[in-house]
Design a protein around this motif. Structure first.
Motif, PDB file in Angstrom:
ATOM      1  N   LEU A 182       0.835  -1.204   0.000  1.00  0.00           N
ATOM      2  CA  LEU A 182       0.000   0.000   0.000  1.00  0.00           C
ATOM      3  C   LEU A 182       0.870   1.256   0.000  1.00  0.00           C
ATOM      4  N   ALA A 183       1.974   1.209   0.745  1.00  0.00           N
ATOM      5  CA  ALA A 183       2.901   2.347   0.754  1.00  0.00           C
ATOM      6  C   ALA A 183       3.535   2.531  -0.619  1.00  0.00           C
ATOM      7  N   GLU A 184       3.918   1.423  -1.242  1.00  0.00           N
ATOM      8  CA  GLU A 184       4.538   1.487  -2.568  1.00  0.00           C
ATOM      9  C   GLU A 184       3.554   2.031  -3.599  1.00  0.00           C
ATOM     10  N   LYS A 185       2.313   1.613  -3.505  1.00  0.00           N
ATOM     11  CA  LYS A 185       1.283   2.099  -4.434  1.00  0.00           C
ATOM     12  C   LYS A 185       1.126   3.615  -4.321  1.00  0.00           C
ATOM     13  N   LYS A 186       1.048   4.108  -3.094  1.00  0.00           N
ATOM     14  CA  LYS A 186       0.887   5.549  -2.886  1.00  0.00           C
ATOM     15  C   LYS A 186       2.080   6.313  -3.453  1.00  0.00           C
ATOM     16  N   PHE A 187       3.280   5.801  -3.205  1.00  0.00           N
ATOM     17  CA  PHE A 187       4.494   6.454  -3.706  1.00  0.00           C
ATOM     18  C   PHE A 187       4.527   6.475  -5.236  1.00  0.00           C
ATOM     19  N   LEU A 188       4.234   5.350  -5.855  1.00  0.00           N
ATOM     20  CA  LEU A 188       4.293   5.262  -7.319  1.00  0.00           C
ATOM     21  C   LEU A 188       3.233   6.133  -7.978  1.00  0.00           C
ATOM     22  N   GLU A 189       2.070   6.220  -7.368  1.00  0.00           N
ATOM     23  CA  GLU A 189       1.022   7.083  -7.920  1.00  0.00           C
ATOM     24  C   GLU A 189       1.405   8.556  -7.804  1.00  0.00           C
ATOM     25  N   GLU A 190       2.114   8.897  -6.735  1.00  0.00           N
ATOM     26  CA  GLU A 190       2.612  10.271  -6.617  1.00  0.00           C
ATOM     27  C   GLU A 190       3.653  10.568  -7.687  1.00  0.00           C
ATOM     28  N   GLU A 191       4.327   9.503  -8.160  1.00  0.00           N
ATOM     29  CA  GLU A 191       5.297   9.637  -9.249  1.00  0.00           C
ATOM     30  C   GLU A 191       4.618   9.551 -10.618  1.00  0.00           C
ATOM     31  N   ARG A 192       3.293   9.575 -10.624  1.00  0.00           N
ATOM     32  CA  ARG A 192       2.462   9.589 -11.834  1.00  0.00           C
ATOM     33  C   ARG A 192       2.456   8.261 -12.599  1.00  0.00           C
ATOM     34  N   HIS A 193       2.679   7.163 -11.896  1.00  0.00           N
ATOM     35  CA  HIS A 193       2.524   5.843 -12.501  1.00  0.00           C
ATOM     36  C   HIS A 193       1.088   5.363 -12.294  1.00  0.00           C
ATOM     37  N   GLU A 194       0.630   4.516 -13.217  1.00  0.00           N
ATOM     38  CA  GLU A 194      -0.674   3.869 -13.052  1.00  0.00           C
ATOM     39  C   GLU A 194      -0.439   2.531 -12.357  1.00  0.00           C
ATOM     40  N   VAL A 195      -1.034   2.365 -11.186  1.00  0.00           N
ATOM     41  CA  VAL A 195      -0.707   1.214 -10.340  1.00  0.00           C
ATOM     42  C   VAL A 195      -1.952   0.387 -10.033  1.00  0.00           C
ATOM     43  N   LYS A 196      -1.777  -0.931 -10.104  1.00  0.00           N
ATOM     44  CA  LYS A 196      -2.836  -1.858  -9.704  1.00  0.00           C
ATOM     45  C   LYS A 196      -2.243  -2.868  -8.737  1.00  0.00           C
ATOM     46  N   ILE A 197      -3.006  -3.202  -7.696  1.00  0.00           N
ATOM     47  CA  ILE A 197      -2.558  -4.205  -6.722  1.00  0.00           C
ATOM     48  C   ILE A 197      -3.438  -5.444  -6.824  1.00  0.00           C
ATOM     49  N   LEU A 198      -2.788  -6.591  -6.917  1.00  0.00           N
ATOM     50  CA  LEU A 198      -3.468  -7.882  -6.814  1.00  0.00           C
ATOM     51  C   LEU A 198      -2.943  -8.565  -5.557  1.00  0.00           C
ATOM     52  N   THR A 199      -3.805  -8.706  -4.567  1.00  0.00           N
ATOM     53  CA  THR A 199      -3.427  -9.376  -3.323  1.00  0.00           C
ATOM     54  C   THR A 199      -3.982 -10.794  -3.329  1.00  0.00           C
ATOM     55  N   LEU A 200      -3.099 -11.763  -3.181  1.00  0.00           N
ATOM     56  CA  LEU A 200      -3.502 -13.168  -3.143  1.00  0.00           C
ATOM     57  C   LEU A 200      -3.436 -13.654  -1.699  1.00  0.00           C
ATOM     58  N   VAL A 201      -4.564 -14.141  -1.219  1.00  0.00           N
ATOM     59  CA  VAL A 201      -4.682 -14.538   0.185  1.00  0.00           C
ATOM     60  C   VAL A 201      -4.971 -16.038   0.263  1.00  0.00           C
ATOM     61  N   PRO A 202      -4.181 -16.801   1.013  1.00  0.00           N
ATOM     62  CA  PRO A 202      -4.427 -18.244   1.129  1.00  0.00           C
ATOM     63  C   PRO A 202      -5.576 -18.538   2.085  1.00  0.00           C
ATOM     64  N   THR A 203      -6.252 -19.638   1.850  1.00  0.00           N
ATOM     65  CA  THR A 203      -7.365 -20.008   2.730  1.00  0.00           C
ATOM     66  C   THR A 203      -6.895 -20.278   4.160  1.00  0.00           C
ATOM     67  N   GLU A 204      -5.622 -20.610   4.340  1.00  0.00           N
ATOM     68  CA  GLU A 204      -5.129 -20.904   5.686  1.00  0.00           C
ATOM     69  C   GLU A 204      -5.188 -19.682   6.605  1.00  0.00           C
ATOM     70  N   ILE A 205      -5.399 -18.500   6.030  1.00  0.00           N
ATOM     71  CA  ILE A 205      -5.491 -17.289   6.852  1.00  0.00           C
ATOM     72  C   ILE A 205      -6.748 -17.307   7.718  1.00  0.00           C
ATOM     73  N   LYS A 206      -7.654 -18.242   7.428  1.00  0.00           N
ATOM     74  CA  LYS A 206      -8.897 -18.356   8.206  1.00  0.00           C
ATOM     75  C   LYS A 206      -8.622 -18.607   9.683  1.00  0.00           C
ATOM     76  N   THR A 207      -7.514 -19.290   9.983  1.00  0.00           N
ATOM     77  CA  THR A 207      -7.191 -19.574  11.386  1.00  0.00           C
ATOM     78  C   THR A 207      -6.792 -18.303  12.129  1.00  0.00           C
ATOM     79  N   ARG A 208      -6.246 -17.340  11.392  1.00  0.00           N
ATOM     80  CA  ARG A 208      -5.841 -16.067  12.003  1.00  0.00           C
ATOM     81  C   ARG A 208      -7.056 -15.282  12.486  1.00  0.00           C
ATOM     82  N   PHE A 209      -8.168 -15.405  11.760  1.00  0.00           N
ATOM     83  CA  PHE A 209      -9.375 -14.647  12.102  1.00  0.00           C
ATOM     84  C   PHE A 209     -10.470 -15.518  12.717  1.00  0.00           C
TER      85      PHE A 209
END
Length: 420
Positions: free
Chosen positions: A41-68
């Motif tokens: 998220l920090a990198e996205k904000k920085f790159l957009e301030e540098e006038r780049h077009e940025v897209k983030i794809l976050t891949l989350v494993p199902t095992e994260i269910k134990t965390r929540f």
């Protein structure tokens, strides 16, 4: 510049911290930090301030269910509840990947590949950042493997010239470069994927699994790519019935319909193998490169995209020589529109022009009076057997293909060379 950030996420951050983003032109850090929970998220904000077009794809494993401590009765509920719990932002694409101890590597690879492939296809970035700051090494390994296959797919089907992808991670308070790679069509070796046995799925139970068609053809395609037989490749692709191939949607249905929830774990009654991903890659290439007979010279040159740089160079030289000889015959001997044997064209060109002119029989009759000798097919050079290969002149276009009576013999020769 269009920049895609792929962020595998297994570790959830609760508090913000100051993070120094990385500059993508020289891979140095910005002197000014950005406060954020996540590096991507920090990198996205920085790159957009540098006038780049940025897209983030976050891949989350199902095992994260134990965390929540997420409760669910089926996979769709699990997927929905994970997305509802994370809430990274409306402009962040989050996809859930089946990944935990009870899920096979092949299944995780397949779903990761499809998610990355879809984003590459629609966004077409110039640069890809794989940010592994918030992921375990095991999940990052799956995502990186999926990314590399998705890049190959995109290079060969979306006509992208090249991709630069960099692996980055947080070190201390800054984002650091781990590695970066330039990938183009000249660095691809498809035979590594297609010459494998390409097993798609397996089950320990008595499950009636479909037998995916096309795997034998994909293996022969890999052999022809490896051995530089571009015209054979066109014939193999031409014979593949796309409607009979096992689509990615069908593969997903098979996996999901055979998925159980037991003690809050995903239990695969049908698990995918690595071959499932290679199978879909091959299917995408069939959709892109399959053309109907007769094949044009442009079709022949285009299929060379799947081969090695050496094969492309040699094949294009041979194709150029054939075109030069044909143009010579058309110009000096008024070669008519018809089908001709490649072997007889070669033999005719070798004769002195004065001797050809003295012949009483018309040139067209000499050339068109070939016999399709298919008993001793030889795939020398780039596989243009002189007796089996036909050149068709149709107005201002030139076509090339194996004669109908020799096509089966050519394909049988390939099987023989493969030891099938």
């Amino acid at each position: 510049m269009k920049i895609l950030i792929i962020a595998p996420l297994t570790e959830v951050s609760e508090e913000e911290s100051e993070i120094k983003p990385i500059e993508v032109t020289n891979w140095t850090n910005s002197p000014v930090g950005i406060s954020s929970k996540y590096t991507f998220l920090a990198e996205k904000k920085f790159l957009e301030e540098e006038r780049h077009e940025v897209k983030i794809l976050t891949l989350v494993p199902t095992e994260i269910k134990t965390r929540f401590d997420i409760k669910f009765n089926n996979y769709n509920e699990l997927d929905s509840n994970i997305l509802e719990t994370l809430k990274l932002g409306d402009d962040i694409t989050v996809e859930v990947i089946p990944f935990e101890d009870s899920v096979s590597f092949g299944t995780s690879l397949f779903f990761s590949y499809l998610k990355i492939h879809d984003v590459l296809k629609n966004f077409l970035p110039s640069l890809i950042l794989l940010d592994v700051s918030h992921s375990t090494s095991s999940f990052s390994t799956v995502v990186l493997a999926a990314l590399e296959i998705a890049i190959i797919d995109s290079l060969l089907t979306q006509q992208v010239q090249d991709y630069i992808y960099a692996k980055v991670a947080k070190k201390g308070y800054s984002i650091q470069l781990i590695s970066h790679v330039l990938k183009d069509i000249y660095s691809i070796k498809l035979s590594e994927y297609f010459l494998r046995e390409m097993k798609i799925m397996k089950s320990e139970k008595q499950t009636n699994l479909p037998q995916p068609v096309g795997r034998a053809e994909f293996r022969r395609l890999g052999f022809c790519i490896e051995n530089c037989y571009p015209l054979v490749m066109l014939h193999i692709l031409n014979r593949i019935d796309l409607e009979k191939l096992l689509s990615e949607e069908k593969i997903i249905d098979i996996v999901m319909n055979n998925l159980e929830i037991r003690d809050s774990k995903l239990i695969e009654n049908v698990e995918l193998l690595e071959g499932a991903t290679y199978y879909v890659l091959a299917m995408h290439l069939v959709k892109k490169y399959k053309v109907e007979k007769p094949f044009s010279i442009d079709n022949l040159r285009n299929i060379l995209n799947l081969t090695s740089p050496t094969c492309r160079r040699i094949s294009n030289q041979i194709i150029d020589e054939v075109i030069i000889e044909l143009n010579y015959l058309i110009k000096h001997l008024e070669l008519k529109e018809a089908e001709y044997s490649l072997g007889q064209i070669f033999n005719l060109v070798k004769q002195p022009l004065a001797e050809i002119i003295r012949k009483e029989e018309s040139i067209g009759n000499i050339l068109s009076g070939y016999k399709g000798e298919c008993d001793n097919v030889e795939l020398n050079g780039i596989g243009l057997d002189p007796n089996a290969t036909i050149i068709k002149i149709d107005r201002d276009k030139i076509y090339i293909y194996y004669s109908e009576q020799c096509e089966d013999s050519v394909l049988s020769k390939v099987k023989e060379l493969m030891g099938d």
